[in-house]
Motif scaffolding. Sequence first.
Motif, mmCIF file in Angstrom:
data_model
loop_
_atom_site.group_PDB
_atom_site.id
_atom_site.type_symbol
_atom_site.label_atom_id
_atom_site.label_comp_id
_atom_site.label_asym_id
_atom_site.label_seq_id
_atom_site.Cartn_x
_atom_site.Cartn_y
_atom_site.Cartn_z
ATOM 1 N N GLU A 160 -0.613 47.589 55.140
ATOM 2 C CA GLU A 160 -0.677 48.144 54.410
ATOM 3 C C GLU A 160 -0.789 49.836 54.523
ATOM 4 O O GLU A 160 0.572 50.955 54.146
ATOM 5 C CB GLU A 160 -0.701 47.847 52.840
ATOM 6 C CG GLU A 160 -0.744 48.789 51.437
ATOM 7 C CD GLU A 160 -2.031 48.498 50.120
ATOM 8 O OE1 GLU A 160 -1.081 49.186 48.770
ATOM 9 O OE2 GLU A 160 -2.380 47.095 50.300
ATOM 10 N N ALA A 161 -1.687 50.125 55.110
ATOM 11 C CA ALA A 161 -2.399 51.494 55.226
ATOM 12 C C ALA A 161 -1.233 52.110 56.322
ATOM 13 O O ALA A 161 -0.291 53.121 56.013
ATOM 14 C CB ALA A 161 -3.268 51.714 55.826
ATOM 15 N N ALA A 162 -0.576 51.176 57.492
ATOM 16 C CA ALA A 162 0.542 51.334 58.822
ATOM 17 C C ALA A 162 1.815 51.561 58.215
ATOM 18 O O ALA A 162 2.545 52.340 58.362
ATOM 19 C CB ALA A 162 1.149 50.002 59.336
ATOM 20 N N GLN A 163 2.284 50.270 56.630
ATOM 21 C CA GLN A 163 3.821 50.918 55.757
ATOM 22 C C GLN A 163 3.553 52.367 55.255
ATOM 23 O O GLN A 163 4.428 52.551 55.276
ATOM 24 C CB GLN A 163 3.959 49.836 54.649
ATOM 25 C CG GLN A 163 4.694 49.514 54.347
ATOM 26 C CD GLN A 163 5.287 48.596 53.366
ATOM 27 O OE1 GLN A 163 4.274 48.113 53.590
ATOM 28 N NE2 GLN A 163 6.493 48.050 52.479
ATOM 29 N N PHE A 211 -7.062 56.451 54.010
ATOM 30 C CA PHE A 211 -6.937 54.723 53.807
ATOM 31 C C PHE A 211 -7.183 53.818 53.654
ATOM 32 O O PHE A 211 -7.561 53.060 53.383
ATOM 33 C CB PHE A 211 -5.065 54.807 54.488
ATOM 34 C CG PHE A 211 -3.938 54.614 54.049
ATOM 35 C CD1 PHE A 211 -3.833 55.092 52.489
ATOM 36 C CD2 PHE A 211 -2.840 55.481 54.674
ATOM 37 C CE1 PHE A 211 -2.413 55.607 52.128
ATOM 38 C CE2 PHE A 211 -1.467 56.474 54.182
ATOM 39 C CZ PHE A 211 -1.363 56.698 52.723
ATOM 40 N N ALA A 212 -8.284 53.713 55.225
ATOM 41 C CA ALA A 212 -9.273 52.679 55.051
ATOM 42 C C ALA A 212 -10.459 52.538 54.815
ATOM 43 O O ALA A 212 -11.033 51.934 54.604
ATOM 44 C CB ALA A 212 -9.251 52.807 56.990
ATOM 45 N N ASP A 213 -11.272 53.677 55.408
ATOM 46 C CA ASP A 213 -12.133 53.740 54.384
ATOM 47 C C ASP A 213 -12.645 54.295 53.619
ATOM 48 O O ASP A 213 -13.937 54.245 53.203
ATOM 49 C CB ASP A 213 -13.269 54.638 55.523
ATOM 50 C CG ASP A 213 -13.236 54.116 57.253
ATOM 51 O OD1 ASP A 213 -12.406 52.570 57.295
ATOM 52 O OD2 ASP A 213 -12.917 54.329 58.268
ATOM 53 N N LEU A 214 -12.083 55.255 53.060
ATOM 54 C CA LEU A 214 -11.565 55.475 51.718
ATOM 55 C C LEU A 214 -11.483 54.854 50.388
ATOM 56 O O LEU A 214 -12.093 54.452 49.313
ATOM 57 C CB LEU A 214 -11.370 56.424 51.246
ATOM 58 C CG LEU A 214 -11.876 57.657 50.287
ATOM 59 C CD1 LEU A 214 -13.716 57.446 49.437
ATOM 60 C CD2 LEU A 214 -10.758 58.872 50.090
ATOM 61 N N GLU A 215 -10.245 53.996 50.598
ATOM 62 C CA GLU A 215 -9.565 53.364 49.477
ATOM 63 C C GLU A 215 -9.278 51.610 49.628
ATOM 64 O O GLU A 215 -9.311 51.543 48.674
ATOM 65 C CB GLU A 215 -7.334 53.942 49.622
ATOM 66 C CG GLU A 215 -7.855 55.586 48.811
ATOM 67 C CD GLU A 215 -6.608 56.228 49.392
ATOM 68 O OE1 GLU A 215 -5.292 55.019 48.850
ATOM 69 O OE2 GLU A 215 -6.198 57.035 48.241
ATOM 70 N N GLY A 216 -9.684 51.464 51.130
ATOM 71 C CA GLY A 216 -10.074 50.463 51.642
ATOM 72 C C GLY A 216 -9.245 49.513 51.436
ATOM 73 O O GLY A 216 -8.783 48.300 51.697
#
Length: 253
Positions: A54-57, A44-49
Amino acid sequence: MSRPRKCRRILGTPRVTYFKPQGIPMTELDEVVLSYEGHEALRFADLEGLGQEEAAQSMGVSRHTFGRILADARRVVAQAVIHGMALRIQGGDYVVAGCQRATAGRGPGCGSGKGFADDATDRMQPTVKECNMSKIAITSEGPRLDDQMDSRFGRAAGFVVVDLETMETQYIDNGQSQVMAQGAGIQAAELIARAGVSCVLTGFVGPKAFRALSAAGIKVGQNLEGITVREAVERFKNGSVELADRPNREGGR
């Protein structure tokens, strides 16, 4: 009494779950473990940015918890890269969103296979294929679904490969393993890996074969014997086959 840890929602488990430095024998390597939720946080964080909120949700956790999962995951990967260690991806406190089969985590309720009744899950709804479980292999005494399972892995007579979406089958003969003095389990793992399967159902798996399967990203359902290939497939589809995190036999096979 400590508060039970909440399962972290992931879209699916990775197909490749083992990485190692090239040219160094496994026996000479130290190993670090990246959890499935850590792998998801990196994606979520490093590939999809995605931003942390938003990632936590998407994972069904607080922003603070996501930040901690991400920091732990980055530290594990850094250890592997900087110190030349093997990296295994497995375990954690997680549930695969929308999947109908159990995916085991450690916390109570993890891996229930029931998904989450919220908008985030409704948006994801991964299929069985997205959970890397659309094509499986079953150790078999013959090429048909109604043949008996072979409880051995490395020295099984063969493998019936089943597409769970169409129920089409393919048979892989493993007869050459019967004359091998050693390495039958590793050879069998290579055979089914070339067939593109994501899970194998069998009776017993030794440590070398289990390690080879894990390196190829193939899950293992074991302790199955005395049933037909068809019955094994039905048990898997019904969620009654538990995926193993370790071999159940000390020696080869």
